[in-house]
Enzyme design. Structure first.
Site, PDB file in Angstrom:
ATOM      1  N   HIS A  17      39.922  52.240  47.863  1.00 29.06           N
ATOM      2  CA  HIS A  17      40.757  51.051  48.052  1.00 29.06           C
ATOM      3  C   HIS A  17      42.226  51.470  48.042  1.00 29.06           C
ATOM      4  CE1 HIS A  17      42.847  47.448  46.331  1.00 29.06           C
ATOM      5  NE2 HIS A  17      42.087  46.858  47.229  1.00 29.06           N
ATOM      6  N   SER A 256      43.982  41.376  46.199  1.00 31.83           N
ATOM      7  CA  SER A 256      42.657  41.250  45.617  1.00 31.83           C
ATOM      8  C   SER A 256      41.667  41.775  46.639  1.00 31.83           C
ATOM      9  CB  SER A 256      42.397  39.786  45.276  1.00 31.83           C
ATOM     10  OG  SER A 256      41.171  39.371  45.825  1.00 31.83           O
ATOM     11  N   LYS A 257      40.626  42.423  46.129  1.00 27.64           N
ATOM     12  CA  LYS A 257      39.654  43.012  47.060  1.00 27.64           C
ATOM     13  C   LYS A 257      38.981  41.943  47.900  1.00 27.64           C
ATOM     14  CE  LYS A 257      39.034  47.172  44.419  1.00 27.64           C
ATOM     15  NZ  LYS A 257      38.304  47.963  43.478  1.00 27.64           N
ATOM     16  N   ARG A 258      39.048  40.715  47.439  1.00 25.61           N
ATOM     17  CA  ARG A 258      38.410  39.629  48.191  1.00 25.61           C
ATOM     18  C   ARG A 258      39.329  39.022  49.252  1.00 25.61           C
ATOM     19  NH1 ARG A 258      36.475  39.374  43.131  1.00 25.61           N
ATOM     20  NH2 ARG A 258      38.320  38.291  42.438  1.00 25.61           N
ATOM     21  N   ASP A 259      40.600  39.439  49.232  1.00 23.49           N
ATOM     22  CA  ASP A 259      41.560  38.887  50.188  1.00 23.49           C
ATOM     23  C   ASP A 259      41.332  39.537  51.562  1.00 23.49           C
ATOM     24  OD1 ASP A 259      43.733  38.208  51.669  1.00 23.49           O
ATOM     25  OD2 ASP A 259      45.243  38.818  50.210  1.00 23.49           O
TER      26      ASP A 259
END
Ligand code: GLU
Length: 480
Positions: A17, A256-259
């Site tokens: 990431h 955020s990894k979900r963004d």
């Protein structure tokens, strides 16, 4: 000076990431700047979050970025092996039991249910930051503890947090930071399944691996007093810590990894044809600033220039436009052959090139060398050359299309059409159109461009017409 040894310690929970990659990069630059070692350690104790292939992927994308660890699970130094925490469990047990003998830790037999019940009761009575109630330290008799032990009751090992202790340290980025022990409850060193918690394992590992400096994300700042506590109890010195700034998006929110609005994994950038050297360069500017205005640096230049003193504590914005700009700078600096090797696979995947000559393909690719920001972008940039029909792109194109002068240049183009279709012959025809119509500049060039491509602007006109092809250009000119 002792040799600098830093580590990057990811959990193998997936691909590399951007936040982790930046952590790895700054540790690496620091190590190499001071001619030290950069170590990869795998923190795989959170078994549920580990993914198959996570470690390989970390190594693969570090390698892609040009970051080669001096030591890692696949390149171990026997003195410090092993490099995966799950292979170091005995070591943690040894030190946890040493802490018990020293009176700094104790076995806790409380069950999850008992703990939850107590935390709930604390909350009900208004306590916000709940802490362990020390039942197993203070409120069980020796007999009770002995019988729990004799019955092989599962237990955790908790540290006995000292009273009235202050943990002050000089953070390499933030300056002096201090925490008080009264804010920390007796936390778990080893869980009932024998696996250590992060805060305990990291101390044992950093110490036994002779780590001298730790650069990590600022979310770990509040973990640092817990770690210093253990160092002190075991009589060990501790590394210098530096807690790096957050990376935020354009709305100033923590990535955020979900963004989904920002691509966040190195694998995604590789797939899109971003260059690892450009990524390396771009990430070096996420929370670090060079001296002066220049922002384009090679790997070697960054190693030379890097200084922990220029790491920033204010959030750093991830600007995808800047990444594109930097990547474009690297693309422009490539030779034509290198650029072709980068973009051709994307074109081949998206378009049918079987009927196209090598010259046509080279002309096309060449035309966009300076403009292209990343490999995949070539497909979008060149799409008009693969369409079968010319569509007027907007109102301006429609206006230009309707002009009488556009009619004139289109007819003159057909009248003077080349006998063989090459860039040179197309250029000659454009010159003849200019002579016979007496038109030049915008009416000539924009007129022909709009008729043939439907677009008001674009790259070199002769190359554009050549690429669109004789049949389509003549058809379009006749149709006007
Ligand atoms: N495994 C931890 C993480 O990925 C490492 C933190 C540290 O560097 O101490 O956040």
């Amino acid at each position: 000076m002792t040799k600098v040894r830093v580590r990057y310690a990811p959990s193998p929970t997936g691909h590399l990431h951007i936040g982790n990659a930046r952590t790895a990069l700054f540790n690496y630059l620091f190590a190499k700047h001071y001619e030290g070692d950069f170590i990869l350690r795998i923190e795989d104790t959170d078994l549920e979050r580990n993914v198959v292939g996570g470690e390989e992927s970390q190594l693969k994308y570090l390698g892609w970025l040009g970051i080669t660890p001096d030591e890692s699970p696949v390149n171990p130094n026997p003195k410090y092996s092993p490099y995966r925490q799950m292979e170091r469990l005995e070591l943690y047990q040894k030190y946890a039991h040493q802490l018990i003998e020293l009176g700094h830790a104790y076995k806790c037999y409380c069950t999850e249910e008992e703990l939850d019940e107590d935390y709930e009761a604390q909350k009900q009575s208004g306590v916000v930051a709940t802490q362990y109630n020390r039942k197993c330290l203070l409120h069980r008799s020796q007999d009770e503890l002995a019988s729990l032990e004799a019955a092989n009751t599962p237990y955790t090992i908790r540290v006995r947090v000292p009273e009235n202790e202050v943990y002050i340290f000089q953070d390499m980025i933030r300056g002096e930071v201090s925490f008080e022990s009264k804010d920390i409850g007796d936390w778990v060193l080893i869980k009932a399944n024998g696996i250590p918690t992060y805060n305990f394992a990291v101390v044992i590992d950093d110490h036994t691996m002779d780590i001298t400096h730790v650069f990590r994300g600022e979310e770990h700042l509040s973990n640092t007093p817990k770690q210093i506590m253990i160092y002190r109890m075991l009589g060990w010195g501790y590394p210098l810590f530096g807690h790096m700034t957050l990376i935020v998006n354009e709305q100033r929110k923590k990535l955020s990894k979900r963004d989904n609005s920002i691509l966040q994994f190195m694998s995604q950038y590789e797939e899109l044809g971003y260059l690892p050297q450009a990524m390396f360069n771009f990430m070096s500017l996420l929370g670090w600033s060079p001296i002066g205005e220049e922002e384009i640096f090679t790997h070697e230049e960054l190693v030379k220039q890097f200084s922990e003193e220029r790491l920033s504590k204010s959030p750093s914005m991830f600007d995808p436009q800047k990444l594109k700009w930097i990547n474009n700078r690297y693309i422009k600096a490539m030779s034509y052959e290198e650029f072709k090797a980068l973009v051709l696979p994307f074109l081949e995947k998206a378009q049918d090139l079987s009927s196209k000559s090598e010259l046509w393909i080279d002309t096309l690719i060449h035309l966009y060398h300076d403009q292209c920001s990343y490999g995949q972008e070539i497909v979008e940039l060149t799409s008009m050359f693969f369409e079968t029909q010319t569509v007027l792109e907007n109102e301006e194109a429609q206006e230009v299309y309707k002009l009488d002068t556009t009619y004139e240049v289109a007819k003159a183009f057909v009248a003077n059409r080349p006998s063989v279709w090459t860039i040179e012959s197309v250029k000659e025809t454009i010159n003849k159109v200019k002579e016979t119509t007496g038109l030049k500049g915008k009416p000539l060039f924009m007129g022909l461009r709009v008729v043939a491509s439907g677009k008001v602007h674009g790259p070199d006109l002769a190359s554009t017409l050549y690429l669109i092809g004789e049949e389509r250009v003549i058809f379009a000119c006749n149709a006007r």
